[in-house]
Scaffold this motif. Structure first.
Motif, PDB file in Angstrom:
ATOM      1  N   GLY A 231      -0.894   9.175   5.987  1.00 10.30           N
ATOM      2  CA  GLY A 231      -1.472   8.185   5.083  1.00 10.30           C
ATOM      3  C   GLY A 231      -0.482   7.148   4.590  1.00 10.30           C
ATOM      4  N   THR A 232       0.744   7.201   5.106  1.00  8.14           N
ATOM      5  CA  THR A 232       1.769   6.232   4.731  1.00  8.14           C
ATOM      6  C   THR A 232       2.875   6.261   5.778  1.00  8.14           C
ATOM      7  OG1 THR A 232       3.224   5.487   2.948  1.00  8.14           O
ATOM      8  CG2 THR A 232       3.080   7.856   3.301  1.00  8.14           C
TER       9      THR A 232
ATOM     10  N   ARG B 104      -1.171   2.188   1.556  1.00  3.64           N
ATOM     11  CA  ARG B 104      -1.465   3.544   2.028  1.00  3.64           C
ATOM     12  C   ARG B 104      -2.848   3.514   2.671  1.00  3.64           C
ATOM     13  NH1 ARG B 104       1.158   7.937   0.278  1.00  3.64           N
ATOM     14  NH2 ARG B 104       2.963   7.589  -1.040  1.00  3.64           N
TER      15      ARG B 104
END
Length: 110
Positions: A45-46, A57
């Motif tokens: 997610g990042t 994100r």
């Protein structure tokens, strides 16, 4: 239902424009991660390499093999000549290490 293919393409497109995005190095390397490694990245997610926090994100997700193929074909149209290679790595971090070391030390054939 989210379109994971479109989301993956957006993540990768955004990542190659971020000064410290890992896909900047991947783009330069001429290689693309195999599906399991790309999924490890997307599941985070990042991008931990985005030290300045410039990139947004995203909601963690994984691609099916069909979705991966669509993303790979898109990448190949953007960066012709790219090769999918695992380098014997066992996970995303190890795979990225090969890419980064290859660029640091000027390996042309990783």
């Amino acid at each position: 239902m989210i379109d994971k293919t479109a989301l993956a393409i957006k993540v990768l497109t955004d990542d190659v424009t971020v000064i410290h995005g890992i896909f900047v190095a991947i783009k330069r390397s001429g290689f693309f991660p195999p599906a399991p490694f790309l999924n490890e990245f997307l599941e985070k997610g990042t991008d931990s390499c985005d030290q300045d926090g410039i990139m947004d994100r995203w909601t963690p997700f994984i691609l099916s093999s069909e979705e991966y193929q669509t993303v790979l074909l898109w990448w190949l149209t953007q960066y012709p000549g790219t090769v999918v290679a695992g380098f014997g790595a066992v996970n995303w971090n190890e795979w990225v290490g090969v890419i980064v070391r290859g660029q640091m030390y000027g390996y042309s054939d990783l």
